[in-house]
Design a protein around this motif. Sequence first.
Motif, PDB file in Angstrom:
ATOM      1  N   LEU A  86      11.034  34.014  33.106  1.00 11.02           N
ATOM      2  CA  LEU A  86      10.035  34.510  34.045  1.00 11.02           C
ATOM      3  C   LEU A  86       8.856  35.139  33.308  1.00 11.02           C
ATOM      4  O   LEU A  86       7.695  34.945  33.673  1.00 11.02           O
ATOM      5  CB  LEU A  86      10.652  35.542  34.993  1.00 11.02           C
ATOM      6  CG  LEU A  86      11.594  35.020  36.057  1.00 11.02           C
ATOM      7  CD1 LEU A  86      12.262  36.181  36.772  1.00 11.02           C
ATOM      8  CD2 LEU A  86      10.836  34.160  37.042  1.00 11.02           C
ATOM      9  N   GLY A  87       9.155  35.915  32.261  1.00  9.53           N
ATOM     10  CA  GLY A  87       8.103  36.557  31.484  1.00  9.53           C
ATOM     11  C   GLY A  87       7.203  35.552  30.796  1.00  9.53           C
ATOM     12  O   GLY A  87       5.969  35.671  30.829  1.00  9.53           O
ATOM     13  N   VAL A  88       7.804  34.534  30.174  1.00  9.33           N
ATOM     14  CA  VAL A  88       7.019  33.494  29.502  1.00  9.33           C
ATOM     15  C   VAL A  88       6.185  32.733  30.538  1.00  9.33           C
ATOM     16  O   VAL A  88       5.014  32.420  30.300  1.00  9.33           O
ATOM     17  CB  VAL A  88       7.936  32.537  28.703  1.00  9.33           C
ATOM     18  CG1 VAL A  88       7.194  31.305  28.234  1.00  9.33           C
ATOM     19  CG2 VAL A  88       8.562  33.281  27.532  1.00  9.33           C
ATOM     20  N   ASN A  89       6.769  32.454  31.696  1.00  7.47           N
ATOM     21  CA  ASN A  89       6.054  31.772  32.766  1.00  7.47           C
ATOM     22  C   ASN A  89       4.842  32.595  33.221  1.00  7.47           C
ATOM     23  O   ASN A  89       3.751  32.049  33.435  1.00  7.47           O
ATOM     24  CB  ASN A  89       6.998  31.499  33.934  1.00  7.47           C
ATOM     25  CG  ASN A  89       6.374  30.628  34.999  1.00  7.47           C
ATOM     26  OD1 ASN A  89       5.641  29.699  34.700  1.00  7.47           O
ATOM     27  ND2 ASN A  89       6.670  30.924  36.243  1.00  7.47           N
ATOM     28  N   LEU A  91       3.204  34.821  31.402  1.00  9.40           N
ATOM     29  CA  LEU A  91       2.219  34.777  30.320  1.00  9.40           C
ATOM     30  C   LEU A  91       1.457  33.451  30.334  1.00  9.40           C
ATOM     31  O   LEU A  91       0.241  33.412  30.140  1.00  9.40           O
ATOM     32  CB  LEU A  91       2.891  34.983  28.963  1.00  9.40           C
ATOM     33  CG  LEU A  91       3.371  36.393  28.654  1.00  9.40           C
ATOM     34  CD1 LEU A  91       4.144  36.416  27.338  1.00  9.40           C
ATOM     35  CD2 LEU A  91       2.207  37.361  28.607  1.00  9.40           C
ATOM     36  N   TYR A  92       2.174  32.361  30.568  1.00  4.82           N
ATOM     37  CA  TYR A  92       1.553  31.037  30.632  1.00  4.82           C
ATOM     38  C   TYR A  92       0.515  30.994  31.759  1.00  4.82           C
ATOM     39  O   TYR A  92      -0.606  30.520  31.565  1.00  4.82           O
ATOM     40  CB  TYR A  92       2.626  29.963  30.841  1.00  4.82           C
ATOM     41  CG  TYR A  92       2.065  28.589  31.090  1.00  4.82           C
ATOM     42  CD1 TYR A  92       1.553  27.828  30.045  1.00  4.82           C
ATOM     43  CD2 TYR A  92       2.042  28.048  32.369  1.00  4.82           C
ATOM     44  CE1 TYR A  92       1.032  26.564  30.263  1.00  4.82           C
ATOM     45  CE2 TYR A  92       1.532  26.789  32.605  1.00  4.82           C
ATOM     46  CZ  TYR A  92       1.024  26.051  31.548  1.00  4.82           C
ATOM     47  OH  TYR A  92       0.510  24.814  31.782  1.00  4.82           O
ATOM     48  N   HIS A  93       0.899  31.492  32.939  1.00  5.62           N
ATOM     49  CA  HIS A  93      -0.028  31.465  34.069  1.00  5.62           C
ATOM     50  C   HIS A  93      -1.198  32.419  33.854  1.00  5.62           C
ATOM     51  O   HIS A  93      -2.303  32.148  34.333  1.00  5.62           O
ATOM     52  CB  HIS A  93       0.694  31.780  35.377  1.00  5.62           C
ATOM     53  CG  HIS A  93       1.529  30.644  35.864  1.00  5.62           C
ATOM     54  ND1 HIS A  93       0.993  29.461  36.298  1.00  5.62           N
ATOM     55  CD2 HIS A  93       2.867  30.497  35.953  1.00  5.62           C
ATOM     56  CE1 HIS A  93       1.957  28.634  36.648  1.00  5.62           C
ATOM     57  NE2 HIS A  93       3.107  29.240  36.445  1.00  5.62           N
ATOM     58  N   ALA A  94      -0.980  33.519  33.150  1.00  5.92           N
ATOM     59  CA  ALA A  94      -2.079  34.426  32.844  1.00  5.92           C
ATOM     60  C   ALA A  94      -3.099  33.723  31.947  1.00  5.92           C
ATOM     61  O   ALA A  94      -4.300  33.883  32.104  1.00  5.92           O
ATOM     62  CB  ALA A  94      -1.554  35.683  32.162  1.00  5.92           C
ATOM     63  N   ARG A  95      -2.609  32.928  31.022  1.00  6.44           N
ATOM     64  CA  ARG A  95      -3.488  32.190  30.105  1.00  6.44           C
ATOM     65  C   ARG A  95      -4.236  31.083  30.843  1.00  6.44           C
ATOM     66  O   ARG A  95      -5.386  30.810  30.559  1.00  6.44           O
ATOM     67  CB  ARG A  95      -2.657  31.593  28.979  1.00  6.44           C
ATOM     68  CG  ARG A  95      -3.479  30.893  27.936  1.00  6.44           C
ATOM     69  CD  ARG A  95      -2.607  30.498  26.751  1.00  6.44           C
ATOM     70  NE  ARG A  95      -3.400  29.835  25.768  1.00  6.44           N
ATOM     71  CZ  ARG A  95      -3.555  28.521  25.680  1.00  6.44           C
ATOM     72  NH1 ARG A  95      -2.945  27.738  26.540  1.00  6.44           N
ATOM     73  NH2 ARG A  95      -4.296  27.992  24.743  1.00  6.44           N
ATOM     74  N   LYS A  96      -3.569  30.428  31.799  1.00  2.74           N
ATOM     75  CA  LYS A  96      -4.152  29.301  32.522  1.00  2.74           C
ATOM     76  C   LYS A  96      -4.955  29.740  33.753  1.00  2.74           C
ATOM     77  O   LYS A  96      -5.529  28.897  34.413  1.00  2.74           O
ATOM     78  CB  LYS A  96      -3.051  28.345  32.990  1.00  2.74           C
ATOM     79  CG  LYS A  96      -2.211  27.745  31.899  1.00  2.74           C
ATOM     80  CD  LYS A  96      -2.899  26.630  31.223  1.00  2.74           C
ATOM     81  CE  LYS A  96      -2.722  25.380  32.036  1.00  2.74           C
ATOM     82  NZ  LYS A  96      -3.327  24.221  31.453  1.00  2.74           N
ATOM     83  N   GLN A  97      -4.987  31.049  34.038  1.00  2.00           N
ATOM     84  CA  GLN A  97      -5.591  31.511  35.283  1.00  2.00           C
ATOM     85  C   GLN A  97      -7.054  31.090  35.413  1.00  2.00           C
ATOM     86  O   GLN A  97      -7.513  30.751  36.489  1.00  2.00           O
ATOM     87  CB  GLN A  97      -5.495  33.029  35.392  1.00  2.00           C
ATOM     88  CG  GLN A  97      -6.003  33.560  36.712  1.00  2.00           C
ATOM     89  CD  GLN A  97      -5.777  35.036  36.844  1.00  2.00           C
ATOM     90  OE1 GLN A  97      -5.227  35.680  35.958  1.00  2.00           O
ATOM     91  NE2 GLN A  97      -6.186  35.597  37.936  1.00  2.00           N
ATOM     92  N   ALA A 172      -0.235  39.206  32.374  1.00  2.00           N
ATOM     93  CA  ALA A 172       0.256  39.161  30.990  1.00  2.00           C
ATOM     94  C   ALA A 172       1.126  40.378  30.685  1.00  2.00           C
ATOM     95  O   ALA A 172       2.190  40.255  30.066  1.00  2.00           O
ATOM     96  CB  ALA A 172      -0.917  39.085  30.014  1.00  2.00           C
ATOM     97  N   VAL A 173       0.706  41.552  31.136  1.00  2.00           N
ATOM     98  CA  VAL A 173       1.511  42.766  30.923  1.00  2.00           C
ATOM     99  C   VAL A 173       2.847  42.642  31.644  1.00  2.00           C
ATOM    100  O   VAL A 173       3.903  42.967  31.098  1.00  2.00           O
ATOM    101  CB  VAL A 173       0.741  44.027  31.388  1.00  2.00           C
ATOM    102  CG1 VAL A 173       1.643  45.241  31.433  1.00  2.00           C
ATOM    103  CG2 VAL A 173      -0.446  44.282  30.471  1.00  2.00           C
ATOM    104  N   GLY A 174       2.840  42.155  32.878  1.00  2.00           N
ATOM    105  CA  GLY A 174       4.081  41.945  33.614  1.00  2.00           C
ATOM    106  C   GLY A 174       5.009  40.976  32.898  1.00  2.00           C
ATOM    107  O   GLY A 174       6.222  41.198  32.822  1.00  2.00           O
ATOM    108  N   GLY A 175       4.455  39.898  32.346  1.00  6.69           N
ATOM    109  CA  GLY A 175       5.255  38.932  31.594  1.00  6.69           C
ATOM    110  C   GLY A 175       5.888  39.552  30.366  1.00  6.69           C
ATOM    111  O   GLY A 175       7.061  39.309  30.058  1.00  6.69           O
ATOM    112  N   MET A 176       5.129  40.388  29.655  1.00  7.96           N
ATOM    113  CA  MET A 176       5.683  41.040  28.452  1.00  7.96           C
ATOM    114  C   MET A 176       6.805  42.016  28.808  1.00  7.96           C
ATOM    115  O   MET A 176       7.794  42.120  28.081  1.00  7.96           O
ATOM    116  CB  MET A 176       4.566  41.744  27.676  1.00  7.96           C
ATOM    117  CG  MET A 176       3.640  40.755  26.979  1.00  7.96           C
ATOM    118  SD  MET A 176       2.424  41.515  25.905  1.00  7.96           S
ATOM    119  CE  MET A 176       1.236  42.105  27.081  1.00  7.96           C
ATOM    120  N   ILE A 177       6.674  42.709  29.937  1.00  4.37           N
ATOM    121  CA  ILE A 177       7.738  43.616  30.377  1.00  4.37           C
ATOM    122  C   ILE A 177       9.020  42.824  30.642  1.00  4.37           C
ATOM    123  O   ILE A 177      10.114  43.222  30.220  1.00  4.37           O
ATOM    124  CB  ILE A 177       7.309  44.410  31.635  1.00  4.37           C
ATOM    125  CG1 ILE A 177       6.234  45.434  31.262  1.00  4.37           C
ATOM    126  CG2 ILE A 177       8.513  45.107  32.279  1.00  4.37           C
ATOM    127  CD1 ILE A 177       5.601  46.115  32.465  1.00  4.37           C
TER     128      ILE A 177
END
Length: 187
Positions: A86-89, A91-97, A172-177
């Motif tokens: 879920l975290g990696v997902n 981060l991926y969506h944060a990058r693709k936003q 991205a912060v949520g993904g890292m958590i």
Amino acid sequence: MEWTLPQWGQLMTLFMIAIAMGMDAFSLGIGVGMRGILLRQAILVSITIGFFHTVMPLAGMVIGRVLGLFVEKIAVMVGGGLLIFLGVNMLYHARKQGEAGVLRDLASFWGIFLFSVSVSLDSLSAGLTLGLFEADTLLTMLLFGWMGMLMAGAGLLLGRRVGAWIGGYGEAVGGMILIGLGLRFLL
């Protein structure tokens, strides 16, 4: 009644996961809010997201508890792996936003419904993980629902005021958590 150390630990863990799940709603709310949204629409969207952030983890927890009966030995590894996924997902969506737009038609019932469900799908997976760990159901539902509603509302209102520079950082912060919590379970 005084809480024990494990109960406090569970509260803090659930609170951090609720914040991580709410970050998705917050960041998407900023994106939608930047395009202009009426205050009454922001309130309705926030309440709807809060509702789905309550229902989705409940459904996930029920499924997780049933699965937990069958796979008790590997439940911790599966749960930790799901949190990392879920975290990696996120981060991926944060990058693709910036490339892929979010659902923005919030003038209709179906637009609000689809937006709220899509924002809350991560909570279903998190609920599945928490069901494997037999987390407190009522506490999870309350924390996820309130945090989803509050963070979505904050994102929508903040999006009305600020530029695009903050949008992807919340997710991205949520993904890292989530990745950090997943690693904690695995190690």
